[in-house]
Enzyme design. Sequence first.
Site, PDB file in Angstrom:
ATOM      1  N   GLU A  42      25.478 -31.262  -9.737  1.00  0.00           N
ATOM      2  CA  GLU A  42      24.506 -30.477  -8.950  1.00  0.00           C
ATOM      3  C   GLU A  42      24.559 -29.011  -9.376  1.00  0.00           C
ATOM      4  O   GLU A  42      24.588 -28.104  -8.547  1.00  0.00           O
ATOM      5  CB  GLU A  42      24.815 -30.614  -7.444  1.00  0.00           C
TER       6      GLU A  42
ATOM      7  N   GLU B  84      31.316 -36.057  -0.640  1.00  0.00           N
ATOM      8  CA  GLU B  84      32.022 -35.036   0.163  1.00  0.00           C
ATOM      9  C   GLU B  84      33.013 -35.613   1.173  1.00  0.00           C
ATOM     10  O   GLU B  84      32.977 -35.275   2.357  1.00  0.00           O
ATOM     11  CB  GLU B  84      30.986 -34.127   0.850  1.00  0.00           C
TER      12      GLU B  84
HETATM   13  C1  XIL Z   1      20.423 -30.366  -0.545  1.00  0.00           C
HETATM   14  C2  XIL Z   1      18.941 -30.368  -0.920  1.00  0.00           C
HETATM   15  O1  XIL Z   1      18.798 -29.716  -2.158  1.00  0.00           O
HETATM   16  C3  XIL Z   1      18.116 -29.678   0.149  1.00  0.00           C
HETATM   17  O2  XIL Z   1      16.725 -29.806  -0.134  1.00  0.00           O
HETATM   18  C4  XIL Z   1      18.418 -30.264   1.518  1.00  0.00           C
HETATM   19  O3  XIL Z   1      17.719 -29.541   2.504  1.00  0.00           O
HETATM   20  C5  XIL Z   1      19.907 -30.229   1.794  1.00  0.00           C
HETATM   21  O4  XIL Z   1      20.609 -30.897   0.754  1.00  0.00           O
HETATM   22  N1  XIL Z   1      25.273 -31.249  -1.838  1.00  0.00           N
HETATM   23  C6  XIL Z   1      24.577 -32.416  -1.998  1.00  0.00           C
HETATM   24  C7  XIL Z   1      23.094 -32.385  -2.020  1.00  0.00           C
HETATM   25  O5  XIL Z   1      25.198 -33.460  -2.257  1.00  0.00           O
HETATM   26  O6  XIL Z   1      22.530 -33.556  -1.503  1.00  0.00           O
HETATM   27  C8  XIL Z   1      22.553 -31.191  -1.267  1.00  0.00           C
HETATM   28  O7  XIL Z   1      21.139 -31.151  -1.449  1.00  0.00           O
HETATM   29  C9  XIL Z   1      23.210 -29.911  -1.752  1.00  0.00           C
HETATM   30  C10 XIL Z   1      24.694 -29.967  -1.525  1.00  0.00           C
END
Ligand code: XIL
Length: 374
Positions: A266, A161
Amino acid sequence: MKKIFISLSIVAFVFAGCSTQTAKDEVLTLKDALGRHNILAGVAVNVDEVAGRTPKAQDVITANFSSIVAENCMKQEKIVPEQNKYFFDDADQFVDFGEKNGMKIIGHCLVWHSQAAPWFFTDDKGEEVSRDTLISRMKNHIVTLMTRYKGRIYGWDVVNEAIEDDGAFRESPYYKIIGPDYIEIALKTAQEADPDAELYLNDYSMSKPGKRDKYVELVKSLKAKGCRIDAIGMQSHNGDDYPDLAEYEKSMDAFAACGVKVMMTELDLNLLPKPEDFGGGANVGDDFKYRQELDPYKEGLDEKAQKLFDERYLAFFKIYEKHKEQISRITLWGVSDKTSWLNNWPVEGRTSYPLLFDREYNPKPVLQKIVELF
Ligand code: XIL
């Protein structure tokens, strides 16, 4: 459950909950279907799943996926909560689990402004650290993790990010204290720490034109400076009306044209109502107040929402099928709806249905259709 029968004699696995199939009644799973096109079928796993505290989840993971990524346990705030005090137990268990099951293991993530360790950007007096200190801390973090798991992790999200939706550099502490070259420094450090691991840049809202253009420019300029980037991760936290599918495809083509692979890192699909001012994306810092009307499916999706869910998932996977030569991995952000982060983000305490396995760990019907596509 309806089954998909295939005539090809490829190795078969069964969906969790199904009885064993005979050789000629083989059931094709997601990892088999995507695997035929050299695409990894990935899933983000949490510490309970890895430790076996939710056995049904483990069955789903091993039967359906060929790759795992750590949902939280490798993030800075978890793995090094205090300076020089590493907590490796959960990450060690995660890597052991992946190896035991012959999976490609993904490390997430080395450099990120969210879920950073609280000590990372300040000194003993609470003052912001100098550029040199932050560079040295960042390098040390990358080298420590990558060396510990050298040869065992298939690829790392090195920088997560880094870019805003409009294409500007995110004004993270890394950017503000080190400057834009923190990305180059991170990549080169990672490359040296484990030359055999793949290296990724990962971000959300990758269909936004400003962000796409910036990543294209960034990948080209970093490569010109001698950095290796193996793939761009499009997080793909999707909704009913975002991203725009044509723009999403454009980004895949644009990244692939830079000579890197594209990955959906994701993937999930949030159909819950959007709070006002929620602009899509996946900024984990977003936190909107709970209201009943933002949580309409407590007892299950209604017919209309279920139809939309199926259609939208298929639309995404049709795009992935069309672009299959460009894609090296598709990772779901979670095993089952029960544990998805979208039950608590961007509003806490809702009931969300964003994944391909339901709260009882049964495969959703659309999964069969996805498998058929490939
Ligand atoms: C999220 C997790 O799924 C949660 O459990 C945590 O509380 C916050 O982070 N982008 C990312 C991930 O790169 O690491 C994030 O994961 C979701 C958004």
